[in-house]
Design a protein around this motif. Sequence first.
Motif, PDB file in Angstrom:
ATOM      1  N   VAL A   1     -23.644 -33.654  -4.790  1.00 25.28           N
ATOM      2  CA  VAL A   1     -23.459 -33.408  -3.355  1.00 25.28           C
ATOM      3  C   VAL A   1     -21.975 -33.204  -3.050  1.00 25.28           C
ATOM      4  CG1 VAL A   1     -23.623 -34.484  -1.071  1.00 25.28           C
ATOM      5  CG2 VAL A   1     -25.591 -34.518  -2.622  1.00 25.28           C
ATOM      6  N   LYS A   2     -21.119 -33.997  -3.684  1.00 22.42           N
ATOM      7  CA  LYS A   2     -19.667 -33.860  -3.496  1.00 22.42           C
ATOM      8  C   LYS A   2     -19.203 -32.474  -3.980  1.00 22.42           C
ATOM      9  CE  LYS A   2     -15.301 -36.094  -4.765  1.00 22.42           C
ATOM     10  NZ  LYS A   2     -14.617 -35.119  -5.591  1.00 22.42           N
ATOM     11  N   GLU A   3     -19.621 -32.100  -5.175  1.00 24.82           N
ATOM     12  CA  GLU A   3     -19.217 -30.792  -5.724  1.00 24.82           C
ATOM     13  C   GLU A   3     -19.793 -29.640  -4.909  1.00 24.82           C
ATOM     14  OE1 GLU A   3     -19.259 -30.149  -9.939  1.00 24.82           O
ATOM     15  OE2 GLU A   3     -18.882 -32.283 -10.343  1.00 24.82           O
ATOM     16  N   TRP A   4     -21.033 -29.808  -4.416  1.00 21.03           N
ATOM     17  CA  TRP A   4     -21.669 -28.766  -3.601  1.00 21.03           C
ATOM     18  C   TRP A   4     -20.847 -28.554  -2.329  1.00 21.03           C
ATOM     19  CZ3 TRP A   4     -27.147 -27.607  -4.845  1.00 21.03           C
ATOM     20  CH2 TRP A   4     -27.653 -26.534  -4.107  1.00 21.03           C
ATOM     21  N   ALA A   5     -20.437 -29.635  -1.665  1.00 17.52           N
ATOM     22  CA  ALA A   5     -19.619 -29.530  -0.444  1.00 17.52           C
ATOM     23  C   ALA A   5     -18.280 -28.846  -0.744  1.00 17.52           C
ATOM     24  CB  ALA A   5     -19.401 -30.913   0.157  1.00 17.52           C
ATOM     25  N   GLU A   6     -17.681 -29.189  -1.882  1.00 19.66           N
ATOM     26  CA  GLU A   6     -16.422 -28.561  -2.273  1.00 19.66           C
ATOM     27  C   GLU A   6     -16.613 -27.069  -2.550  1.00 19.66           C
ATOM     28  OE1 GLU A   6     -15.190 -30.996  -5.561  1.00 19.66           O
ATOM     29  OE2 GLU A   6     -14.545 -32.639  -4.252  1.00 19.66           O
ATOM     30  N   TRP A   7     -17.732 -26.722  -3.200  1.00 16.99           N
ATOM     31  CA  TRP A   7     -18.037 -25.317  -3.483  1.00 16.99           C
ATOM     32  C   TRP A   7     -18.186 -24.552  -2.170  1.00 16.99           C
ATOM     33  CZ3 TRP A   7     -21.738 -21.793  -2.244  1.00 16.99           C
ATOM     34  CH2 TRP A   7     -21.765 -20.619  -2.994  1.00 16.99           C
ATOM     35  N   GLU A   8     -18.935 -25.121  -1.224  1.00 16.11           N
ATOM     36  CA  GLU A   8     -19.123 -24.459   0.070  1.00 16.11           C
ATOM     37  C   GLU A   8     -17.801 -24.309   0.813  1.00 16.11           C
ATOM     38  OE1 GLU A   8     -22.220 -26.164   2.477  1.00 16.11           O
ATOM     39  OE2 GLU A   8     -23.783 -25.313   1.204  1.00 16.11           O
ATOM     40  N   LYS A   9     -16.947 -25.307   0.724  1.00 19.03           N
ATOM     41  CA  LYS A   9     -15.642 -25.233   1.393  1.00 19.03           C
ATOM     42  C   LYS A   9     -14.797 -24.100   0.790  1.00 19.03           C
ATOM     43  CE  LYS A   9     -11.710 -28.063   2.747  1.00 19.03           C
ATOM     44  NZ  LYS A   9     -11.084 -29.386   2.677  1.00 19.03           N
ATOM     45  N   ARG A  10     -14.795 -24.005  -0.557  1.00 14.92           N
ATOM     46  CA  ARG A  10     -14.026 -22.944  -1.231  1.00 14.92           C
ATOM     47  C   ARG A  10     -14.527 -21.549  -0.866  1.00 14.92           C
ATOM     48  NH1 ARG A  10     -14.991 -26.019  -5.749  1.00 14.92           N
ATOM     49  NH2 ARG A  10     -16.352 -24.448  -6.651  1.00 14.92           N
ATOM     50  N   ASN A  11     -15.812 -21.432  -0.588  1.00 13.25           N
ATOM     51  CA  ASN A  11     -16.428 -20.125  -0.357  1.00 13.25           C
ATOM     52  C   ASN A  11     -16.861 -19.909   1.096  1.00 13.25           C
ATOM     53  OD1 ASN A  11     -16.552 -18.963  -3.174  1.00 13.25           O
ATOM     54  ND2 ASN A  11     -17.439 -20.984  -3.483  1.00 13.25           N
ATOM     55  N   ALA A  12     -16.386 -20.742   1.995  1.00 17.98           N
ATOM     56  CA  ALA A  12     -16.811 -20.694   3.398  1.00 17.98           C
ATOM     57  C   ALA A  12     -16.634 -19.320   4.032  1.00 17.98           C
ATOM     58  CB  ALA A  12     -16.071 -21.753   4.204  1.00 17.98           C
ATOM     59  N   ALA A  13     -15.609 -18.601   3.663  1.00 13.81           N
ATOM     60  CA  ALA A  13     -15.323 -17.300   4.283  1.00 13.81           C
ATOM     61  C   ALA A  13     -16.411 -16.258   4.034  1.00 13.81           C
ATOM     62  CB  ALA A  13     -13.970 -16.769   3.793  1.00 13.81           C
ATOM     63  N   VAL A  14     -17.198 -16.415   2.970  1.00 17.38           N
ATOM     64  CA  VAL A  14     -18.226 -15.414   2.648  1.00 17.38           C
ATOM     65  C   VAL A  14     -19.646 -15.920   2.877  1.00 17.38           C
ATOM     66  CG1 VAL A  14     -16.716 -14.217   1.016  1.00 17.38           C
ATOM     67  CG2 VAL A  14     -18.296 -15.982   0.178  1.00 17.38           C
ATOM     68  N   ILE A  15     -19.794 -17.178   3.270  1.00 18.24           N
ATOM     69  CA  ILE A  15     -21.129 -17.745   3.510  1.00 18.24           C
ATOM     70  C   ILE A  15     -21.537 -17.446   4.947  1.00 18.24           C
ATOM     71  CG2 ILE A  15     -22.509 -19.842   3.635  1.00 18.24           C
ATOM     72  CD1 ILE A  15     -20.683 -21.008   1.415  1.00 18.24           C
ATOM     73  N   LEU A  16     -22.607 -16.664   5.103  1.00 16.85           N
ATOM     74  CA  LEU A  16     -23.122 -16.334   6.437  1.00 16.85           C
ATOM     75  C   LEU A  16     -24.144 -17.356   6.911  1.00 16.85           C
ATOM     76  CD1 LEU A  16     -23.694 -12.489   6.194  1.00 16.85           C
ATOM     77  CD2 LEU A  16     -21.704 -13.716   7.056  1.00 16.85           C
ATOM     78  N   ASP A  17     -24.918 -17.865   5.987  1.00 18.42           N
ATOM     79  CA  ASP A  17     -25.978 -18.818   6.305  1.00 18.42           C
ATOM     80  C   ASP A  17     -26.048 -19.814   5.156  1.00 18.42           C
ATOM     81  OD1 ASP A  17     -28.406 -20.206   6.642  1.00 18.42           O
ATOM     82  OD2 ASP A  17     -29.497 -18.434   7.294  1.00 18.42           O
TER      83      ASP A  17
END
Length: 112
Positions: free
Chosen positions: A34-50
């Motif tokens: 869960v920690k790594e998943w949140a970090e991954w989403e933070k690193r890629n937030a600019a391209v995540i639409l949903d």
Amino acid sequence: MPRFLAVYTMKPEDLASFRNLPKTEQDAIDTAGVKEWAEWEKRNAAVILDRGGMVGKTTRVTKAGIASATNAICGYLIVEVESAEAAAQLFQDHPHITVFPGDGVDIMPFVT
């Protein structure tokens, strides 16, 4: 810019093996993942639409009716990047396949 559906997959037997681990091991994997998943989403937030989410049991509707079904789909996410290759590269280090027992992430372009 093109949009892509990323579908998280996990074999039912791999999930069962994970659920058969001692609770302390499951909890440790969940905490790290869960920690790594949140970090991954933070690193890629600019391209995540949903951010999508994880999904549960499947109900399939066909001409024959409605019934329970099984498939490997366990979640999804939508990204907007320049190509399918760029989308795939985003997921190479995703915790779904590096920490959790996920077996892959299928990348599909939206065509309509």
